[in-house]
Design an enzyme around this catalytic site. Structure first.
Site, short mmCIF file in Angstrom:
data_model
loop_
_atom_site.label_atom_id
_atom_site.label_comp_id
_atom_site.label_asym_id
_atom_site.label_seq_id
_atom_site.Cartn_x
_atom_site.Cartn_y
_atom_site.Cartn_z
CG ASP A 120 4.28 7.15 0.26
OD1 ASP A 120 4.68 7.13 1.44
OD2 ASP A 120 5.00 6.92 -0.73
CG ASP A 166 2.79 7.46 5.35
OD1 ASP A 166 2.18 8.54 5.55
OD2 ASP A 166 3.69 7.34 4.49
CG ASP A 207 -11.04 -3.40 10.68
OD1 ASP A 207 -11.58 -4.45 11.07
OD2 ASP A 207 -11.18 -2.92 9.55
CG HIS A 252 -11.58 -3.35 3.02
ND1 HIS A 252 -12.67 -3.05 3.82
CD2 HIS A 252 -11.09 -4.52 3.49
CE1 HIS A 252 -12.82 -4.01 4.73
NE2 HIS A 252 -11.88 -4.91 4.55
C1 GLC Z 1 -13.00 -9.39 6.47
C2 GLC Z 1 -12.24 -8.22 5.94
C3 GLC Z 1 -11.37 -8.69 4.82
C4 GLC Z 1 -10.42 -9.72 5.35
C5 GLC Z 1 -11.14 -10.85 6.06
C6 GLC Z 1 -10.20 -11.65 6.90
O1 GLC Z 1 -13.92 -9.89 5.56
O2 GLC Z 1 -13.08 -7.18 5.59
O3 GLC Z 1 -10.68 -7.66 4.18
O4 GLC Z 1 -9.66 -10.24 4.30
O5 GLC Z 1 -12.13 -10.38 6.92
O6 GLC Z 1 -9.74 -10.91 7.99
#
Ligand code: GLC
Length: 564
Positions: free
Chosen positions: A25, A33, A102, A333
């Site tokens: 942060d 960020d 992503d 994650h």
């Molecule tokens: C994927 C992501 C996850 C998210 C889900 C919905 O599994 O890695 O974090 O909650 O898709 O987008």
């Protein structure tokens, strides 16, 4: 066996995943960020990694921390601005680092303009961007949902007296890929980012995009088995090939799909080069190893077995031995921290097991993906109270459990091992307040063990730290092409203490020994032909057994030898 695999930068690269919310942060609001990532670029470069994968940074109401996107061409206000993004990208390029974004296009946010329009009327031009079921047809056929308080993927919407489909939360309506306009929108937004210079996409639940739009009733056999059902829709590969033709093939980029429900039998459908679809994908076999069958977030009653762990990796290596390419990861994650899950985070075994698992990822075939903090051995936080959790997945499953009169104590116990928040606690930078992550109250608690050596600054100073072992092992992978492209051969398949394998390319051969045991062990390789060994790396002292083909390993010891 000789390798026939084509060399590629994304096969040789090492990926470092950043969850921006938890990295650094700089504005004092308790949330990481983009400027925070910029501030840490030299650190990232110093790790020796090549490719950064950023979890979603697009505009989002944050129902699911950015996986619910309301504007694909803008940056989440909490993370900064497009100018910050451009500065980050320039900073990465300056350091010869690649950036993978992503791509979340199985669904958007319900606050996206498309959905806002779509729900207005049954004849809105955007109506067909989403999956709708008019209520005069009765209750829609059962579809199961992640994150839904009632586990129901159909949500009734009064305005048009219809239900919309959401395989994730109610705020994540599924986009209708069957509509060519939707696909065009997706390809255009991909182009937008490629034109900026990004180097690829990690594709969120890409295996779910194609649906049977007759929405048939589920046959009995699908009960409890929704993931395989969702993941291999009728036109999935047609869409991936179209995406490749329309966008991917025009750029020198990498793609890695998230593919729940895809098993070895279908693997090559995604990544056989001749099919022109994706470069790699993440399978879920390992992530399911310690889970109840069909329940991604429920720990199994029995502990996982090393022989099974080996079996999974061996079979996935095999499937890509001549075509395609694999991805290797132990956490991200969505899953708990590597050392707590596959190693041992007790004081005694933390160092060896964290470095042993690094050695594993860096000595297997397949592109290794590390998750921020893994380089310093960050561990699960294991929250005690539901009030400490922030993840929609834990919170809504808790509500569901409560509603059903379930055992809440057992639920919380499960979450200590399974909750996604374990992997989302802030990066542990140094010993200052909040581990140097923020000057404010962090959005998610910092793991207190930053005070006990699990922080980057203390480990920077210490030559024998987890961090410095990681750097050394990264260089070893880079300097030994055999560890990248060489064939893999499993040894001692049934041994429950030690994972052993060789990697061979032309006449070069390495033996990797990984102890998963809390006890000393001895392993022997009488059947292997060598007269000398040369030590490449070890995370512990070498104990000489006095016999060439016998090796003693300390608890969680990892060693790589060249066999001569
Ligand atoms: C994927 C992501 C996850 C998210 C889900 C919905 O599994 O890695 O974090 O909650 O898709 O987008």
């Amino acid at each position: 066996m000789q390798h026939t695999l084509q060399r590629e930068w994304w096969k040789e690269g090492i990926v470092y995943q950043i969850y921006p919310r938890s990295f650094q942060d700089t504005t004092g609001n308790g949330v990481g960020d983009l400027q925070g990532i910029i501030r840490r670029l030299d650190y990232i470069k110093s790790l020796g990694v090549d490719i950064i994968w950023l979890n979603p940074v697009y505009q989002s109401p944050n129902d699911d921390n950015g996986y619910d996107i309301s504007d694909y061409r803008n940056i989440m206000s909490e993370f900064g601005t497009m100018a910050d993004f451009d500065e980050l990208l320039a900073g990465l390029k300056e350091r010869d680092l690649k950036l993978v974004m992503d791509l979340v296009v199985n669904h958007s946010s319900d606050e996206h303009y498309w959905f806002q329009e779509s729900k207005k009327s049954r004849n809105n031009p955007y109506r067909d961007y989403y999956h709708w079921w008019p209520s005069e047809k009765g209750t829609p056929p059962k579809r199961w949902s992640f994150f839904d308080e009632e586990s129901n993927a159909w949500k009734y919407d009064e305005t048009t007296d219809s239900y919309y489909l959401h395989c994730f939360s109610v705020k994540q309506p599924d986009l209708k890929w069957e509509n060519p306009k939707v696909r065009k929108e997706v390809y255009n937004l991909m182009e937008f980012w490629f034109k900026k210079g990004v180097d690829g996409f990690r594709m969120d639940v890409i295996s779910f995009i194609s649906k049977d739009i007759n929405y048939p009733e589920l046959p009995e056999s699908y009960n409890g088995e929704f993931i395989p059902f969702y993941s291999n829709g009728p036109k999935l590969h047609e869409y991936l090939q179209e995406m490749n033709r329309e966008v991917l093939s025009k750029y020198d980029i990498m793609t890695v799909g998230e593919a729940p429900g895809v098993d070895v039998n279908r693997a090559l459908e995604f990544v056989d080069e001749e099919r022109k679809e994706l470069n790699m994908f993440f399978h879920f076999d390992l992530m399911n190893l310690d889970r109840t069958e069909g329940e991604t977030f429920e720990m199994a009653k029995e502990p996982w077995k090393l022989s099974e762990f080996k079996k999974i990796h061996s079979k996935w290596d095999e499937v890509f031995s001549e075509k395609g390419w694999g991805s290797m990861f132990l956490n991200n994650h969505d899953f708990p921290r590597t050392v707590s899950r596959w190693g041992n985070d007790s004081r005694t075994h933390w160092y060896n097991s964290a470095t042993m698992l690094q050695t594993f990822l860096l000595s297997m075939r397949g592109t290794p993906f590390f998750y921020y903090g893994e380089e310093i051995g960050m561990t699960n936080i294991k929250f005690e109270h539901i009030s400490e959790y922030k993840d929609i997945n834990t919170l809504n499953r808790y509500k569901l459990e409560k509603q059903n009169g379930g055992d809440l104590i057992a639920f919380l116990q499960n979450e200590k091992h399974a909750s996604r928040d374990n992997a989302r606690t802030p990066m542990q930078w140094d010993t200052s307040a909040n581990s140097g992550f923020t000057t404010a109250k962090p959005w998610l608690k910092v793991n207190e063990n930053f005070k006990e050596g699990i922080n980057a600054a203390s480990q920077e100073e210490d030559k024998t730290s987890v961090l410095n072992f990681f750097r050394k092992m990264v260089q070893i992978r880079k300097n030994h092409k055999t560890l990248i492209y060489g064939s893999y051969n499993l040894e001692l398949a049934e041994n429950e203490q030690v994972y052993a394998y060789t990697r061979t390319l032309n006449h070069e051969r390495y033996l990797v020994l990984l102890s998963f045991s809390t006890k000393k062990t001895v392993v022997a390789f009488e059947h292997l032909d060598f007269t000398k060994v040369e030590l490449i790396i070890s995370n512990d002292d070498i104990y000489k057994t006095g016999r060439l083909k016998h090796f003693e390993l300390m608890p969680y010891q990892a060693t790589i030898y060249q066999l001569l």
